[in-house]
Design a protein around this motif. Structure first.
Motif, PDB file in Angstrom:
ATOM      1  N   UNK A 165       0.840  -1.190   0.000  1.00  0.00           N
ATOM      2  CA  UNK A 165       0.000   0.000   0.000  1.00  0.00           C
ATOM      3  C   UNK A 165       0.881   1.247   0.000  1.00  0.00           C
ATOM      4  N   UNK A 166       0.368   2.372  -0.494  1.00  0.00           N
ATOM      5  CA  UNK A 166       1.173   3.598  -0.545  1.00  0.00           C
ATOM      6  C   UNK A 166       1.795   3.978   0.798  1.00  0.00           C
ATOM      7  N   UNK A 167       1.050   3.825   1.900  1.00  0.00           N
ATOM      8  CA  UNK A 167       1.600   4.217   3.195  1.00  0.00           C
ATOM      9  C   UNK A 167       2.610   3.215   3.744  1.00  0.00           C
ATOM     10  N   UNK A 168       2.678   2.017   3.168  1.00  0.00           N
ATOM     11  CA  UNK A 168       3.652   1.008   3.595  1.00  0.00           C
ATOM     12  C   UNK A 168       5.008   1.174   2.919  1.00  0.00           C
ATOM     13  N   UNK A 169       5.025   1.798   1.752  1.00  0.00           N
ATOM     14  CA  UNK A 169       6.259   1.833   0.955  1.00  0.00           C
ATOM     15  C   UNK A 169       7.396   2.600   1.616  1.00  0.00           C
ATOM     16  N   UNK A 170       7.178   3.795   2.204  1.00  0.00           N
ATOM     17  CA  UNK A 170       8.312   4.469   2.859  1.00  0.00           C
ATOM     18  C   UNK A 170       8.888   3.644   4.014  1.00  0.00           C
ATOM     19  N   UNK A 171       8.010   3.022   4.815  1.00  0.00           N
ATOM     20  CA  UNK A 171       8.468   2.200   5.937  1.00  0.00           C
ATOM     21  C   UNK A 171       9.234   0.984   5.437  1.00  0.00           C
ATOM     22  N   UNK A 172       8.733   0.364   4.364  1.00  0.00           N
ATOM     23  CA  UNK A 172       9.407  -0.799   3.798  1.00  0.00           C
ATOM     24  C   UNK A 172      10.788  -0.426   3.278  1.00  0.00           C
ATOM     25  N   UNK A 173      10.909   0.733   2.639  1.00  0.00           N
ATOM     26  CA  UNK A 173      12.218   1.146   2.112  1.00  0.00           C
ATOM     27  C   UNK A 173      13.198   1.410   3.249  1.00  0.00           C
ATOM     28  N   UNK A 174      12.731   2.010   4.333  1.00  0.00           N
ATOM     29  CA  UNK A 174      13.610   2.218   5.493  1.00  0.00           C
ATOM     30  C   UNK A 174      14.087   0.880   6.050  1.00  0.00           C
ATOM     31  N   UNK A 175      13.197  -0.107   6.081  1.00  0.00           N
ATOM     32  CA  UNK A 175      13.583  -1.434   6.575  1.00  0.00           C
ATOM     33  C   UNK A 175      14.615  -2.074   5.651  1.00  0.00           C
ATOM     34  N   UNK A 176      14.446  -1.939   4.356  1.00  0.00           N
ATOM     35  CA  UNK A 176      15.429  -2.472   3.412  1.00  0.00           C
ATOM     36  C   UNK A 176      16.783  -1.804   3.612  1.00  0.00           C
ATOM     37  N   UNK A 177      16.782  -0.481   3.813  1.00  0.00           N
ATOM     38  CA  UNK A 177      18.032   0.237   4.051  1.00  0.00           C
ATOM     39  C   UNK A 177      18.713  -0.265   5.321  1.00  0.00           C
ATOM     40  N   UNK A 178      17.924  -0.566   6.358  1.00  0.00           N
ATOM     41  CA  UNK A 178      18.480  -1.091   7.609  1.00  0.00           C
ATOM     42  C   UNK A 178      19.122  -2.462   7.406  1.00  0.00           C
ATOM     43  N   UNK A 179      18.600  -3.242   6.476  1.00  0.00           N
ATOM     44  CA  UNK A 179      19.099  -4.603   6.238  1.00  0.00           C
ATOM     45  C   UNK A 179      20.305  -4.654   5.314  1.00  0.00           C
ATOM     46  N   UNK A 180      20.671  -3.513   4.752  1.00  0.00           N
ATOM     47  CA  UNK A 180      21.721  -3.477   3.740  1.00  0.00           C
ATOM     48  C   UNK A 180      23.093  -3.298   4.372  1.00  0.00           C
ATOM     49  N   UNK A 181      24.022  -4.158   4.015  1.00  0.00           N
ATOM     50  CA  UNK A 181      25.410  -4.018   4.455  1.00  0.00           C
ATOM     51  C   UNK A 181      26.004  -2.748   3.844  1.00  0.00           C
ATOM     52  N   UNK A 182      27.130  -2.316   4.364  1.00  0.00           N
ATOM     53  CA  UNK A 182      27.674  -1.006   3.978  1.00  0.00           C
ATOM     54  C   UNK A 182      27.913  -0.879   2.481  1.00  0.00           C
ATOM     55  N   UNK A 183      28.323  -1.939   1.817  1.00  0.00           N
ATOM     56  CA  UNK A 183      28.543  -1.884   0.360  1.00  0.00           C
ATOM     57  C   UNK A 183      27.507  -2.704  -0.394  1.00  0.00           C
ATOM     58  N   UNK A 184      26.368  -2.912   0.243  1.00  0.00           N
ATOM     59  CA  UNK A 184      25.335  -3.739  -0.360  1.00  0.00           C
ATOM     60  C   UNK A 184      24.511  -3.017  -1.400  1.00  0.00           C
ATOM     61  N   UNK A 185      23.652  -3.781  -2.068  1.00  0.00           N
ATOM     62  CA  UNK A 185      22.798  -3.243  -3.123  1.00  0.00           C
ATOM     63  C   UNK A 185      21.398  -3.829  -2.992  1.00  0.00           C
ATOM     64  N   UNK A 186      20.391  -2.983  -3.222  1.00  0.00           N
ATOM     65  CA  UNK A 186      18.997  -3.418  -3.316  1.00  0.00           C
ATOM     66  C   UNK A 186      18.637  -3.475  -4.794  1.00  0.00           C
ATOM     67  N   UNK A 187      18.146  -4.616  -5.259  1.00  0.00           N
ATOM     68  CA  UNK A 187      17.708  -4.780  -6.641  1.00  0.00           C
ATOM     69  C   UNK A 187      16.198  -4.990  -6.617  1.00  0.00           C
ATOM     70  N   UNK A 188      15.471  -4.159  -7.349  1.00  0.00           N
ATOM     71  CA  UNK A 188      14.018  -4.129  -7.232  1.00  0.00           C
ATOM     72  C   UNK A 188      13.396  -3.999  -8.618  1.00  0.00           C
ATOM     73  N   UNK A 189      12.379  -4.813  -8.905  1.00  0.00           N
ATOM     74  CA  UNK A 189      11.650  -4.659 -10.171  1.00  0.00           C
ATOM     75  C   UNK A 189      10.235  -4.171  -9.885  1.00  0.00           C
ATOM     76  N   UNK A 190       9.754  -3.309 -10.755  1.00  0.00           N
ATOM     77  CA  UNK A 190       8.403  -2.748 -10.655  1.00  0.00           C
ATOM     78  C   UNK A 190       7.581  -3.211 -11.859  1.00  0.00           C
TER      79      UNK A 190
END
Length: 196
Positions: A116-141
């Motif tokens: 949902x639209x209101x879930x997306x900012x929170x989800x992105x913050x969680x993904x950023x928290x899970x990312x190692x210092x040199x990590x990458x998020x790969x996402x398809x829309x």
């Protein structure tokens, strides 16, 4: 527990498993494969479905955790890719409460459109928290009409890029491509993010 974003997936799991496995991970991830860690690392596949991509990455030497909230799809994944040594979790965005640690790559193939639209900012913050210092998020829309019975949105790429920036991630890749299953009204965007 049933999540809104998984609506329709359990009932169609057998057909979806055939559909997902009809494509290779290289076909789906081809343009971003060079962004994945060269050395074996920790990879999180969120919304892993049948584990097609998780298995391909595990066979490249990565330690892969596959998150899939639909039990029927997890069962297909365990059956089809039992040789790959994947760790399976029953969890979902936006919070991923069962996921621990950080990852060198976080993968979301055809997942973001269920939030949902209101879930997306929170989800992105969680993904950023899970990312190692040199990590990458790969996402398809996925772009196009919502199939009947699904909880899905046509999420603009620019909105996703903005959420990533707000979470401290910079865009390192953006590409557009036609649907690999030949659906004329569906097309895709691939985005990759790294720490700013």
């Amino acid at each position: 527990m049933t999540y809104r974003g998984t609506r329709g997936y359990a009932a169609e799991a057998d057909a979806l498993a055939r559909q997902y496995e009809s494509l290779s991970s290289d076909q789906v991830l081809g343009d971003v494969l060079p962004l994945l860690p060269e050395k074996p690392g920790r990879v999180l596949d969120v919304g892993a479905g049948t584990g097609r991509d998780a298995a391909a990455l595990a066979l490249r030497g990565h330690a892969v955790t596959a998150v899939e909230p639909t039990a029927e799809l997890r069962a297909h994944g365990r059956r089809l890719h039992s040789h790959a040594g994947i760790e399976w979790l029953d969890d979902t965005l936006p919070d991923l409460t069962a996921v621990r640690g950080t990852y060198d790559a976080v993968l979301l193939v055809a997942v973001w459109m269920h939030l949902d639209p209101d879930e997306r900012p929170r989800a992105m913050r969680r993904l950023a928290d899970l990312l190692a210092s040199r990590g990458v998020v790969l996402l398809t829309l996925r772009h196009g009409p919502t199939p009947p019975g699904r909880h899905m949105f046509d999420v603009p790429a620019d909105e996703t890029v903005a959420h990533a920036a707000e979470a401290g991630l910079r865009t390192v890749h953006r590409s557009a491509w036609d649907d690999l299953l030949g659906r004329p009204d569906v097309h895709w965007t691939t985005l990759a993010f790294a720490r700013s």
